[in-house]
Motif scaffolding. Structure first.
Motif, short mmCIF file in Angstrom:
data_model
loop_
_atom_site.label_atom_id
_atom_site.label_comp_id
_atom_site.label_asym_id
_atom_site.label_seq_id
_atom_site.Cartn_x
_atom_site.Cartn_y
_atom_site.Cartn_z
N ASP A 1 47.64 33.49 -8.89
CA ASP A 1 47.25 32.83 -7.64
C ASP A 1 46.25 31.71 -7.98
O ASP A 1 45.13 31.99 -8.38
CB ASP A 1 46.61 33.89 -6.72
N PRO A 2 46.69 30.46 -7.83
CA PRO A 2 45.81 29.34 -8.22
C PRO A 2 44.54 29.26 -7.38
O PRO A 2 43.56 28.65 -7.80
CB PRO A 2 46.68 28.10 -8.00
N ASP A 3 44.53 29.91 -6.20
CA ASP A 3 43.34 29.85 -5.35
C ASP A 3 42.31 30.93 -5.67
O ASP A 3 41.26 30.98 -5.04
CB ASP A 3 43.74 29.98 -3.86
N ARG A 4 42.65 31.79 -6.62
CA ARG A 4 41.72 32.88 -6.92
C ARG A 4 40.49 32.36 -7.67
O ARG A 4 40.58 31.35 -8.36
CB ARG A 4 42.46 33.90 -7.78
N TYR A 5 39.34 33.05 -7.51
CA TYR A 5 38.13 32.55 -8.19
C TYR A 5 38.22 32.69 -9.70
O TYR A 5 37.59 31.96 -10.45
CB TYR A 5 36.85 33.20 -7.61
N ILE A 6 39.03 33.64 -10.19
CA ILE A 6 39.26 33.73 -11.65
C ILE A 6 40.48 32.86 -11.95
O ILE A 6 41.58 33.14 -11.47
CB ILE A 6 39.52 35.19 -12.09
N LYS A 7 40.28 31.79 -12.70
CA LYS A 7 41.36 30.83 -12.97
C LYS A 7 42.09 31.19 -14.27
O LYS A 7 41.46 31.60 -15.25
CB LYS A 7 40.80 29.40 -13.11
N SER A 8 43.41 30.99 -14.25
CA SER A 8 44.23 31.28 -15.44
C SER A 8 43.69 30.53 -16.66
O SER A 8 43.65 31.07 -17.77
CB SER A 8 45.67 30.83 -15.23
N LYS A 9 43.29 29.28 -16.44
CA LYS A 9 42.80 28.46 -17.56
C LYS A 9 41.58 29.10 -18.22
O LYS A 9 41.43 29.07 -19.44
CB LYS A 9 42.41 27.06 -17.05
N ASP A 10 40.68 29.67 -17.37
CA ASP A 10 39.48 30.31 -17.92
C ASP A 10 39.86 31.57 -18.71
O ASP A 10 39.27 31.84 -19.76
CB ASP A 10 38.51 30.69 -16.78
N VAL A 11 40.85 32.31 -18.19
CA VAL A 11 41.30 33.51 -18.92
C VAL A 11 41.91 33.07 -20.26
O VAL A 11 41.65 33.69 -21.30
CB VAL A 11 42.31 34.33 -18.08
N GLU A 12 42.67 31.99 -20.23
CA GLU A 12 43.29 31.50 -21.47
C GLU A 12 42.22 31.10 -22.48
O GLU A 12 42.34 31.38 -23.67
CB GLU A 12 44.21 30.31 -21.16
N ARG A 13 41.14 30.48 -21.99
CA ARG A 13 40.05 30.09 -22.88
C ARG A 13 39.42 31.34 -23.51
O ARG A 13 39.13 31.37 -24.70
CB ARG A 13 38.99 29.29 -22.09
N LEU A 14 39.26 32.38 -22.69
CA LEU A 14 38.68 33.63 -23.17
C LEU A 14 39.59 34.28 -24.22
O LEU A 14 39.13 34.78 -25.24
CB LEU A 14 38.49 34.58 -21.98
N LEU A 15 40.90 34.24 -23.96
CA LEU A 15 41.86 34.88 -24.86
C LEU A 15 42.07 34.06 -26.13
O LEU A 15 42.47 34.59 -27.16
CB LEU A 15 43.22 35.06 -24.16
N GLY A 16 41.87 32.76 -26.01
CA GLY A 16 42.11 31.87 -27.14
C GLY A 16 43.59 31.53 -27.29
O GLY A 16 44.04 31.10 -28.35
#
Ligand SMILES: Nc1ncnc2c1ncn2[C@@H]1O[C@H](COP(=O)(O)OP(=O)(O)O)[C@@H](O)[C@H]1O
Ligand SMILES: [Mg+2]
Length: 286
Positions: free
Chosen positions: A187-202
């Motif tokens: 969900d692009p409107d969620r406060y946790i953004k996919s991009k941030d998770v991707e950064r965390l995962l590497g």
């Protein structure tokens, strides 16, 4: 078949309720619809949902298959313990989990390895696992060609567990290319953004599945995979894309019904052409 190896897709996660069973069912249905011989194995031994979500009953379960293979491996025929799920022209095989929790405790990893190993006649085997690094799950992840690692990024502890899960998979030496990170209920409107998770995962997500509560509820109520109950849902379309990536399909999906329609149109065109030829011939013979 000599030289033939089934492609094994393990559907795994680090939290329950992340969409493993929905994903496993819709992958199996999509692969079957594309013409691949497919078997779906419910390895959530205590609380498996495949039979419930598909509104199926079966005579045999994994517990019966295990008893048979331990009794006489030479004579064991896995087909005797599978139940067919059929919808229209499309069907796939299902190996149900044990019916009783007591039987679930008796399931032995080596026997399951042998049972999965005996499914050589299938092009694809889809494994619906549980959210745990258990001995059974690790052995199934070892046997798999692809690990479809599903997660819902709606909650910080879920993101933390997803990261721990991914790091653990890498520590177990599974190749990065074998691990397909699938964000469910994206969900692009969620406060946790996919991009941030991707950064965390590497690393990047392999695929994002949108949320569609109504579609999933309807599909479970009907006891049918999404493609047969809510074909137009964006979630169904997203599953088609995921199936297409696993089968290297380059063109957009054409379902069995569309293919049938295509065949009918071709045959209409053919009879029209023949009619015209016949008409011309008749004209010529005049
Ligand atoms: N993409 C989705 N959109 C909406 N609801 C979903 C979606 N995926 C899963 N769900 C919901 O989550 C529930 C749990 O899904 P399930 O596949 O049983 O998870 P798991 O097998 O990982 O425990 C489903 O009953 C459904 O209500
Ligand atoms: Mg499940």
């Amino acid at each position: 078949m000599e030289g033939h190896r089934s492609i094994i897709i393990a559907v795994f996660s680090t939290s329950s309720g992340s969409g493993k069973t929905i994903t496993a069912i819709n992958l199996a249905a999509g692969l079957a619809d594309e013409g691949y011989r497919t078997c779906l194995v419910d390895l959530d031994l205590q609380f498996g949902d495949v039979m419930g979500y598909l509104d199926m009953v079966s005579d045999f379960t994994l517990a019966d298959a295990q008893r048979a293979i331990l009794r006489d491996e030479e004579c064991f025929q896995v087909e005797d313990y599978l139940t067919e799920y059929r919808c229209g022209d499309v069907s796939f095989a299902v190996m149900p989990p044990p019916r009783k929790i007591n039987d679930a405790y008796q399931i032995n990893v080596e026997a399951v390895e042998k049972i999965i190993g005996s499914m050589k006649g299938f092009n694809f085997i889809v494994l619906d696992l549980t959210a745990a690094f258990s001995t059974l799950n690790l052995s199934m992840l070892d046997m798999s060609t692809v690990i479809n690692f599903v997660g819902v990024m709606d909650f910080l502890p879920a993101v933390k567990n997803y990261k721990v899960g991914y790091d653990t998979l890498l520590r177990f030496d599974y190749e990065e290319s074998k691990i397909c990170l699938v964000e469910n209920q994206a969900d692009p409107d969620r406060y946790i953004k996919s991009k941030d998770v991707e950064r965390l995962l590497g690393t990047r997500f392999y695929h994002h599945l949108p949320s569609d509560d109504q579609a999933v509820t309807h599909s479970i109520r009907m006891g049918r995979p999404l493609m047969y109950s809510v074909p137009l849902s964006p979630l169904t379309q997203s599953y088609w894309q995921l199936v297409g990536r696993y089968t290297n399909r380059s063109k957009p999906h054409q379902g069995a019904r569309q293919r049938e329609q295509g065949k009918k149109e071709k045959s209409r065109l053919l009879s029209w052409l023949m009619g015209r030829t016949g008409w011309k011939t008749a004209q010529n013979t005049k």
